[in-house]
Every structure is written in C-alpha cells, then in structure tokens.
Design an enzyme around this catalytic site. Structure first.
Site, PDB file in Angstrom:
ATOM      1  N   ARG A 171     -35.955  66.243 -50.948  1.00  0.00           N
ATOM      2  CA  ARG A 171     -35.278  67.011 -49.914  1.00  0.00           C
ATOM      3  C   ARG A 171     -34.387  66.055 -49.129  1.00  0.00           C
ATOM      4  NH1 ARG A 171     -39.682  69.098 -46.367  1.00  0.00           N
ATOM      5  NH2 ARG A 171     -37.924  69.857 -45.142  1.00  0.00           N
ATOM      6  N   SER A 184     -34.061  65.947 -45.695  1.00  0.00           N
ATOM      7  CA  SER A 184     -34.421  65.621 -44.313  1.00  0.00           C
ATOM      8  C   SER A 184     -34.675  64.120 -44.211  1.00  0.00           C
ATOM      9  CB  SER A 184     -35.667  66.399 -43.888  1.00  0.00           C
ATOM     10  OG  SER A 184     -36.820  65.816 -44.445  1.00  0.00           O
ATOM     11  N   LYS A 221     -48.837  67.909 -48.388  1.00  0.00           N
ATOM     12  CA  LYS A 221     -49.282  69.156 -47.760  1.00  0.00           C
ATOM     13  C   LYS A 221     -48.307  70.301 -47.943  1.00  0.00           C
ATOM     14  CE  LYS A 221     -48.198  68.846 -42.805  1.00  0.00           C
ATOM     15  NZ  LYS A 221     -48.774  69.198 -41.506  1.00  0.00           N
ATOM     16  N   ASP A 222     -47.065  69.981 -48.338  1.00  0.00           N
ATOM     17  CA  ASP A 222     -46.094  71.047 -48.604  1.00  0.00           C
ATOM     18  C   ASP A 222     -46.110  71.504 -50.062  1.00  0.00           C
ATOM     19  OD1 ASP A 222     -45.162  71.135 -45.970  1.00  0.00           O
ATOM     20  OD2 ASP A 222     -43.808  69.454 -46.331  1.00  0.00           O
ATOM     21  N   LEU A 229     -50.156  77.801 -38.127  1.00  0.00           N
ATOM     22  CA  LEU A 229     -51.244  78.720 -37.766  1.00  0.00           C
ATOM     23  C   LEU A 229     -52.560  77.953 -37.627  1.00  0.00           C
ATOM     24  CD1 LEU A 229     -50.471  81.774 -40.102  1.00  0.00           C
ATOM     25  CD2 LEU A 229     -49.707  81.363 -37.762  1.00  0.00           C
ATOM     26  N   ARG A 230     -52.689  76.900 -38.418  1.00  0.00           N
ATOM     27  CA  ARG A 230     -53.895  76.060 -38.364  1.00  0.00           C
ATOM     28  C   ARG A 230     -54.032  75.397 -36.987  1.00  0.00           C
ATOM     29  NH1 ARG A 230     -54.170  70.753 -38.770  1.00  0.00           N
ATOM     30  NH2 ARG A 230     -51.946  70.619 -39.266  1.00  0.00           N
ATOM     31  N   ARG A 231     -52.943  74.785 -36.512  1.00  0.00           N
ATOM     32  CA  ARG A 231     -52.986  74.140 -35.198  1.00  0.00           C
ATOM     33  C   ARG A 231     -53.163  75.180 -34.101  1.00  0.00           C
ATOM     34  NH1 ARG A 231     -48.035  70.396 -37.238  1.00  0.00           N
ATOM     35  NH2 ARG A 231     -49.297  68.709 -38.105  1.00  0.00           N
ATOM     36  N   ARG A 249     -39.306  75.539 -34.825  1.00  0.00           N
ATOM     37  CA  ARG A 249     -38.897  75.246 -36.205  1.00  0.00           C
ATOM     38  C   ARG A 249     -37.902  74.100 -36.222  1.00  0.00           C
ATOM     39  NH1 ARG A 249     -38.661  78.361 -40.471  1.00  0.00           N
ATOM     40  NH2 ARG A 249     -38.327  76.329 -41.380  1.00  0.00           N
ATOM     41  N   ASN A 290     -36.433  70.381 -38.376  1.00  0.00           N
ATOM     42  CA  ASN A 290     -37.039  69.114 -38.777  1.00  0.00           C
ATOM     43  C   ASN A 290     -37.522  68.352 -37.536  1.00  0.00           C
ATOM     44  OD1 ASN A 290     -34.768  67.813 -37.694  1.00  0.00           O
ATOM     45  ND2 ASN A 290     -33.675  68.012 -39.635  1.00  0.00           N
ATOM     46  N   THR A 349     -35.080  67.753 -34.620  1.00  0.00           N
ATOM     47  CA  THR A 349     -34.797  68.968 -33.853  1.00  0.00           C
ATOM     48  C   THR A 349     -35.943  69.300 -32.906  1.00  0.00           C
ATOM     49  OG1 THR A 349     -33.703  69.737 -35.845  1.00  0.00           O
ATOM     50  CG2 THR A 349     -34.062  71.380 -34.119  1.00  0.00           C
ATOM     51  N   ARG A 350     -37.153  69.159 -33.404  1.00  0.00           N
ATOM     52  CA  ARG A 350     -38.321  69.523 -32.588  1.00  0.00           C
ATOM     53  C   ARG A 350     -38.453  68.633 -31.367  1.00  0.00           C
ATOM     54  NH1 ARG A 350     -43.045  71.751 -36.381  1.00  0.00           N
ATOM     55  NH2 ARG A 350     -41.703  72.776 -37.881  1.00  0.00           N
ATOM     56  N   CYS A 361     -49.818  77.420 -47.951  1.00  0.00           N
ATOM     57  CA  CYS A 361     -49.797  76.336 -46.973  1.00  0.00           C
ATOM     58  C   CYS A 361     -49.761  76.875 -45.557  1.00  0.00           C
ATOM     59  CB  CYS A 361     -48.647  75.375 -47.242  1.00  0.00           C
ATOM     60  SG  CYS A 361     -47.043  76.143 -47.247  1.00  0.00           S
TER      61      CYS A 361
HETATM   62  C1  DPM Z   1     -47.231  72.480 -43.513  1.00  0.00           C
HETATM   63  C2  DPM Z   1     -47.519  72.737 -42.170  1.00  0.00           C
HETATM   64  C3  DPM Z   1     -46.554  72.042 -41.422  1.00  0.00           C
HETATM   65  C4  DPM Z   1     -45.688  71.378 -42.342  1.00  0.00           C
HETATM   66  C5  DPM Z   1     -48.643  73.607 -41.689  1.00  0.00           C
HETATM   67  C6  DPM Z   1     -49.795  72.834 -41.083  1.00  0.00           C
HETATM   68  C7  DPM Z   1     -46.452  72.011 -39.944  1.00  0.00           C
HETATM   69  C8  DPM Z   1     -45.626  73.128 -39.373  1.00  0.00           C
HETATM   70  C9  DPM Z   1     -45.488  73.011 -37.898  1.00  0.00           C
HETATM   71  C10 DPM Z   1     -47.946  72.957 -44.689  1.00  0.00           C
HETATM   72  N1  DPM Z   1     -46.115  71.688 -43.594  1.00  0.00           N
HETATM   73  O1  DPM Z   1     -49.822  71.620 -40.939  1.00  0.00           O
HETATM   74  O2  DPM Z   1     -50.781  73.504 -40.671  1.00  0.00           O
HETATM   75  O3  DPM Z   1     -46.076  72.150 -37.243  1.00  0.00           O
HETATM   76  O4  DPM Z   1     -44.748  73.809 -37.339  1.00  0.00           O
HETATM   77  C11 DPM Z   1     -44.772  69.027 -42.495  1.00  0.00           C
HETATM   78  C12 DPM Z   1     -44.859  67.865 -41.688  1.00  0.00           C
HETATM   79  C13 DPM Z   1     -45.134  66.783 -42.557  1.00  0.00           C
HETATM   80  C14 DPM Z   1     -45.185  67.310 -43.849  1.00  0.00           C
HETATM   81  C15 DPM Z   1     -44.669  67.790 -40.230  1.00  0.00           C
HETATM   82  C16 DPM Z   1     -45.925  67.910 -39.395  1.00  0.00           C
HETATM   83  C17 DPM Z   1     -45.282  65.297 -42.241  1.00  0.00           C
HETATM   84  C18 DPM Z   1     -46.686  64.776 -42.312  1.00  0.00           C
HETATM   85  C19 DPM Z   1     -47.314  64.618 -43.685  1.00  0.00           C
HETATM   86  C20 DPM Z   1     -44.524  70.476 -42.056  1.00  0.00           C
HETATM   87  N2  DPM Z   1     -44.922  68.644 -43.778  1.00  0.00           N
HETATM   88  O5  DPM Z   1     -46.936  68.482 -39.810  1.00  0.00           O
HETATM   89  O6  DPM Z   1     -45.865  67.431 -38.245  1.00  0.00           O
HETATM   90  O7  DPM Z   1     -46.708  64.056 -44.609  1.00  0.00           O
HETATM   91  O8  DPM Z   1     -48.452  65.036 -43.807  1.00  0.00           O
END
Ligand code: DPM
Length: 319
Positions: free
Chosen positions: A14, A16, A86-87, A136-138, A155, A157, A160-161, A248
C-alpha cells in the site's frame, strides 16, 4: 541453490507512509540477505485507502486493505505483498498463502492524548470527553472500563488522525504502539493500555507477507524473515478469529505469550455497549498453536460469544 533464484523480485505494498516504512524494511532485509537479487517495490491503493468517509465497520471486512494487492500476486505482477498482519483476513483467496510472519513489535494499544489533557489518563478525563476510534474492539473494551467517555469514529491514515486530534476534533485517540513506533512517533504515546484494559487485535504488531501457494523460490526467500515465536502466537490468534468467523472489524481481542514450549492464548468477545465481555484462556504446546485457537473459540462460544457476534452483525447490517 542460490543460482536458481530470480534476479529480480517484485514486492507489492500500500502507499501509506506506514505501509511503505514496513515494506522498505522488508526490502532492506532481503536485499542484504540476497545481494544477487534486486527487490523492487510496487505501490497501489486499496479500497480501504479510498473509502474514507464511511465507518470501517460498515464497509465490510473482506480484504479491505488487501484485495488489490492480492489480485496482483495472483496474476504475477508482484511476487508477494507486505501487510500489517492484523489487516490480513484469516481466510486467504484460493492460491495464496501467508508465507512469513516477522518479529512482532509491542502488540499493545496506546492512548494519544490532546495537549490540553497531558496531565490526565482515560480514567480521569472529564465526563463526555471524546475518544476517537473506529475499532469496535477498542470501543467495546474501553466503554466497559470507562463508561464516562464518549466515542467517535475517526478515519484516515495515522498522519490524518494525529492532525484531527491536535486540531481538537477529539480529546484522545487509541492507536497501536507498533504503528506509532514504526512511524517514529513513539513520543506521542501517553499511556500503554495493559491487557486487562485492552486486548489487542489478532496479529497486531507483526507483519504478514502473502505470496502464491507453492511458490517455493519465493517462500524460501521469505522464510529467512520468519520469527518463529511470533508466527506461533499469530497462528493461534488467527485460528481463534477464523473459528469465530470474525472479520477484522469485530470486537474480538487477544493476548498471547510463550514460556518454554507452552503457548498461552487469552481471547475475548465483547458486545458493542461494553456491557458483556466473554473472556477465557487456554495453554498448550507451541506446536499445537492453531488447535489452541480453535479450542478457545469453542470455549467462548459455549459462553455466549456467538450470540454477541450475531447481534453485532445484525446491528451493522441495519445501520
Ligand atoms: C484493524 C483495526 C485497525 C486497523 C481494528 C482493530 C484499527 C482501526 C482504528 C484490523 N486494522 O485494531 O481493532 O483504530 O480505527 C491498522 C493499524 C496498524 C495496522 C493502526 C492502528 C498498525 C499496527 C500494526 C488499522 N492496521 O491499529 O493503530 O501493525 O499492528
């Protein structure tokens, strides 16, 4: 053997900044290990990068950040793709496989606080302070522990957040320690959430490299980056999620550890209002990682996890 290696290998990523940092790390490591081979990066946008105005949980979860990359692996335009594990969905398209899991960063979640609340913690933030998250998990776990807080979707990257937080649109946001550290923003971490407060996402903090099943040359290159304990932990976590048929974007959290030859997996399924948490733990030999994940999923199902997940699926469909 090295003679049969390709002279050039193409890596999909990707666009980003975080994705590129991760992919360039892989490119650098492999470049050093295989000096006779050139590793080229090809970047692309995924659906998850393009659709920014809709809550993540509502656009579905099947390969949101991976599908465009997967299509290019399948058709041979690239040889493998680097993902945040995790994605990467727990079920991969026909013909593709998880070729390698790299050593995990700290998998925990972190609080990033607005400047005006630097002397506060989640527990001491004022009533109705706004926490930005689209996980939703957090959301479910933090609602459970801190019912005085308000949660709002966020939302975009990481750049942006953090901008939206600094501008005051939110009072705090929750992000993965791993992503913040890799971006060089470890100093923005205000508080690391312990597993008692927030169990992390399946695969969080590790990179997963996806390639064509049975592409032995590419697999033998990728295996040089595999970190066995991380891989064992993540295989247990992914089997747990797969068995619960969670994508996810579900309130499912985990924590794993290895001591000697024993792997311990904690898993949780939560209702969106944070009122019901179903949580349990299993331990067993590291070489039975996937079976441990499946066992834990079934244990949670006996305690009502499926009903919680079904209710969430129905709710998300309605909205
Ligand atoms: C997934 C989630 C999020 C990402 C859901 C979750 C976070 C979404 C959000 C599956 N992918 O964690 O419950 O917070 O709005 C993502 C991040 C990373 C990989 C950013 C993050 C970096 C950390 C890593 C987005 N994907 O979670 O802060 O490599 O584990």
């Amino acid at each position: 053997m090295v003679a049969s290696f390709p002279r050039s290998v193409r890596i999909g990523s990707r666009k980003s900044q975080l994705a590129l940092i991760q992919t360039h790390w892989v490119q650098g490591e492999l470049g050093r290990a295989f000096p006779g081979c050139s590793f080229e990066v090809e970047t692309m946008e995924t659906q998850g990068d393009k659709v920014l105005n809709v809550a993540l949980s509502k656009i579905g979860d099947k390969g949101l950040f991976t599908q465009e990359l997967e299509d290019k692996i399948t058709n041979g335009e690239v040889d493998f793709a680097v993902h945040s594990l995790k994605d990467l969905p727990t079920r991969l398209p026909e013909g593709l496989m998880l070729g390698c899991v790299t050593e995990r960063e700290d998998p925990a979640d972190a609080v990033v606080m607005h400047e005006k609340y630097q002397d506060k913690h989640l527990a001491t933030l004022p009533e109705r302070a706004v926490v930005g998250t689209s996980s939703l998990r957090r959301l479910a776990q933090l609602r459970h522990h801190y019912p005085h807080l308000t949660f709002k979707d966020i939302r975009g990257n990481l750049n942006t957040r953090l901008r939206k937080l600094d501008e005051g649109q939110y009072d705090a946001t929750i992000l993965a320690v791993a992503g913040l550290k890799r971006m060089g923003w470890g100093d923005r971490i205000h508080e690391i959430l312990p597993p008692e407060v927030s169990l992390h996402a399946v695969g969080q903090g590790a990179l997963g490299i996806e390639c064509r099943s049975g592409d032995e040359t590419i697999l033998s290159i990728l295996k040089t980056l595999e970190h066995l304990p991380t891989a064992q932990r993540c295989y247990a976590e992914r089997a747990f999620l797969r068995e619960l048929e969670g994508g996810c974007q579900v309130p499912i959290g985990v924590n794993t550890s290895i001591e000697g030859d024993t792997l311990t997996l904690v898993g949780l399924v939560a209702s969106l209002d944070g009122k019901t948490l179903v949580k349990d733990i299993v331990s067993g030999p590291t070489d039975t990682a996937e079976a441990l994940g499946t066992t834990l999923a079934n244990k949670l199902r006996e305690q009502g996890a499926q009903e919680i997940l079904d209710a969430i699926t129905a709710e998300l469909r309605q909205n």
